[in-house]
Design a protein around this motif. Structure first.
Motif, PDB file in Angstrom:
ATOM      1  N   MET A   1       0.800  -1.148  -0.087  1.00  0.00           N
ATOM      2  CA  MET A   1      -0.055  -0.182   0.056  1.00  0.00           C
ATOM      3  C   MET A   1       0.909   1.112  -0.023  1.00  0.00           C
ATOM      4  O   MET A   1       1.864   1.266   0.754  1.00  0.00           O
ATOM      5  CB  MET A   1      -0.600   0.013   1.153  1.00  0.00           C
ATOM      6  CG  MET A   1      -1.936   1.156   1.286  1.00  0.00           C
ATOM      7  SD  MET A   1      -2.917   0.716   2.510  1.00  0.00           S
ATOM      8  CE  MET A   1      -3.717   2.489   2.721  1.00  0.00           C
ATOM      9  N   HIS A   2       0.481   2.165  -0.730  1.00  0.00           N
ATOM     10  CA  HIS A   2       1.345   3.572  -0.884  1.00  0.00           C
ATOM     11  C   HIS A   2       0.972   4.413   0.089  1.00  0.00           C
ATOM     12  O   HIS A   2      -0.078   4.604   0.779  1.00  0.00           O
ATOM     13  CB  HIS A   2       1.255   4.190  -2.225  1.00  0.00           C
ATOM     14  CG  HIS A   2       1.794   5.281  -2.590  1.00  0.00           C
ATOM     15  ND1 HIS A   2       2.905   5.180  -2.854  1.00  0.00           N
ATOM     16  CD2 HIS A   2       1.445   6.749  -2.280  1.00  0.00           C
ATOM     17  CE1 HIS A   2       3.461   6.461  -3.019  1.00  0.00           C
ATOM     18  NE2 HIS A   2       2.698   7.395  -2.615  1.00  0.00           N
ATOM     19  N   ASP A   3       2.038   5.002   0.863  1.00  0.00           N
ATOM     20  CA  ASP A   3       2.033   5.940   1.881  1.00  0.00           C
ATOM     21  C   ASP A   3       1.911   7.289   1.490  1.00  0.00           C
ATOM     22  O   ASP A   3       3.293   7.685   1.036  1.00  0.00           O
ATOM     23  CB  ASP A   3       2.960   5.595   3.083  1.00  0.00           C
ATOM     24  CG  ASP A   3       2.932   6.267   4.234  1.00  0.00           C
ATOM     25  OD1 ASP A   3       1.894   7.157   4.306  1.00  0.00           O
ATOM     26  OD2 ASP A   3       3.549   6.127   5.242  1.00  0.00           O
ATOM     27  N   ILE A   4       1.224   8.128   1.842  1.00  0.00           N
ATOM     28  CA  ILE A   4       1.167   9.573   1.062  1.00  0.00           C
ATOM     29  C   ILE A   4       2.056  10.392   1.809  1.00  0.00           C
ATOM     30  O   ILE A   4       2.799  11.271   1.432  1.00  0.00           O
ATOM     31  CB  ILE A   4      -0.498  10.003   1.273  1.00  0.00           C
ATOM     32  CG1 ILE A   4      -0.482  11.724   0.744  1.00  0.00           C
ATOM     33  CG2 ILE A   4      -0.785  10.380   2.681  1.00  0.00           C
ATOM     34  CD1 ILE A   4      -0.266  11.518  -0.919  1.00  0.00           C
ATOM     35  N   ARG A   5       2.439   9.868   3.016  1.00  0.00           N
ATOM     36  CA  ARG A   5       3.403  10.969   3.800  1.00  0.00           C
ATOM     37  C   ARG A   5       4.797  10.818   3.302  1.00  0.00           C
ATOM     38  O   ARG A   5       5.492  11.512   3.283  1.00  0.00           O
ATOM     39  CB  ARG A   5       3.334  10.131   5.050  1.00  0.00           C
ATOM     40  CG  ARG A   5       2.449  10.216   5.862  1.00  0.00           C
ATOM     41  CD  ARG A   5       2.273   9.434   7.271  1.00  0.00           C
ATOM     42  NE  ARG A   5       1.976   8.130   7.020  1.00  0.00           N
ATOM     43  CZ  ARG A   5       0.789   7.381   7.655  1.00  0.00           C
ATOM     44  NH1 ARG A   5       0.110   8.106   8.482  1.00  0.00           N
ATOM     45  NH2 ARG A   5       0.379   6.382   7.159  1.00  0.00           N
ATOM     46  N   THR A   6       5.182   9.730   2.359  1.00  0.00           N
ATOM     47  CA  THR A   6       6.394   9.731   1.826  1.00  0.00           C
ATOM     48  C   THR A   6       6.470   9.896   0.332  1.00  0.00           C
ATOM     49  O   THR A   6       7.507   9.945  -0.266  1.00  0.00           O
ATOM     50  CB  THR A   6       7.068   8.179   1.904  1.00  0.00           C
ATOM     51  OG1 THR A   6       6.284   7.289   1.272  1.00  0.00           O
ATOM     52  CG2 THR A   6       7.243   7.972   3.363  1.00  0.00           C
ATOM     53  N   ALA A  56       5.684  14.431   4.695  1.00  0.00           N
ATOM     54  CA  ALA A  56       6.298  14.338   6.024  1.00  0.00           C
ATOM     55  C   ALA A  56       7.531  15.361   6.168  1.00  0.00           C
ATOM     56  O   ALA A  56       7.304  15.844   7.239  1.00  0.00           O
ATOM     57  CB  ALA A  56       6.933  13.025   6.172  1.00  0.00           C
ATOM     58  N   ASP A  57       8.396  15.533   5.312  1.00  0.00           N
ATOM     59  CA  ASP A  57       9.445  16.600   5.585  1.00  0.00           C
ATOM     60  C   ASP A  57       9.123  18.001   5.300  1.00  0.00           C
ATOM     61  O   ASP A  57       9.402  18.777   6.011  1.00  0.00           O
ATOM     62  CB  ASP A  57      10.760  16.461   4.405  1.00  0.00           C
ATOM     63  CG  ASP A  57      11.582  15.152   4.891  1.00  0.00           C
ATOM     64  OD1 ASP A  57      11.340  14.398   6.035  1.00  0.00           O
ATOM     65  OD2 ASP A  57      12.157  14.385   4.061  1.00  0.00           O
ATOM     66  N   LEU A  87       0.122  14.783  11.045  1.00  0.00           N
ATOM     67  CA  LEU A  87       0.645  14.725   9.641  1.00  0.00           C
ATOM     68  C   LEU A  87      -0.685  14.528   8.588  1.00  0.00           C
ATOM     69  O   LEU A  87      -0.775  15.344   7.677  1.00  0.00           O
ATOM     70  CB  LEU A  87       1.867  13.740   9.505  1.00  0.00           C
ATOM     71  CG  LEU A  87       2.264  13.539   7.880  1.00  0.00           C
ATOM     72  CD1 LEU A  87       2.910  15.168   7.473  1.00  0.00           C
ATOM     73  CD2 LEU A  87       3.450  12.972   7.827  1.00  0.00           C
ATOM     74  N   MET A  88      -1.272  13.591   8.970  1.00  0.00           N
ATOM     75  CA  MET A  88      -2.172  13.053   7.873  1.00  0.00           C
ATOM     76  C   MET A  88      -3.228  14.500   7.783  1.00  0.00           C
ATOM     77  O   MET A  88      -4.029  14.560   7.068  1.00  0.00           O
ATOM     78  CB  MET A  88      -3.043  11.941   8.360  1.00  0.00           C
ATOM     79  CG  MET A  88      -2.148  10.580   7.838  1.00  0.00           C
ATOM     80  SD  MET A  88      -1.711  10.705   6.068  1.00  0.00           S
ATOM     81  CE  MET A  88      -3.351  10.627   5.326  1.00  0.00           C
TER      82      MET A  88
END
Length: 113
Positions: A1-6, A56-57, A87-88
């Motif tokens: 699953m893709h993580d939007i944070r990265t 995230a950064d 963050l989300m």
């Protein structure tokens, strides 16, 4: 699953621009909402886009607009004000602003003026 944070801001920015342009809005308006939320100036935004900065950064580095907590409503079936992970929630704030822009809301209202 893709993580939007990265995910890079640049990759999503391009999708935001495409979305609003289909509705008659502009990249300049997308940039304006990103700058409003993050406190970046245009040069700072361009640096993050060119550098491939992740969400995230990005959100670790910037300070959100003081009125960001007034961003409420539903994006992708989720109430942004109820997102528990900080963050989300910030990412959803940005999604919500772009969504409002695409729906034709006046910029003053989008920016909680």
């Amino acid at each position: 699953m893709h993580d939007i944070r990265t995910t890079s801001l640049a990759s999503v920015h391009a999708l935001y621009v495409a979305k609003v342009e289909r509705k008659g809005r502009t990249r300049a308006e997308v940039d304006e909402v990103v700058r409003w939320l993050t406190g970046l100036d245009q040069a700072g935004l361009e640096r993050h886009l060119e550098a491939g900065t992740t969400f995230a950064d990005l959100f670790d580095e910037v300070e959100l607009h003081p009125a960001a907590d007034r961003i409420t409503g539903v994006v992708c079936g989720v109430r942004v004000e109820e997102v528990e992970e900080p963050l989300m929630r910030k990412i959803r704030y940005l999604d919500k602003l772009v969504d409002e822009l695409a729906r034709g809301k006046a910029m003053e209202k989008v920016l909680r003026g």
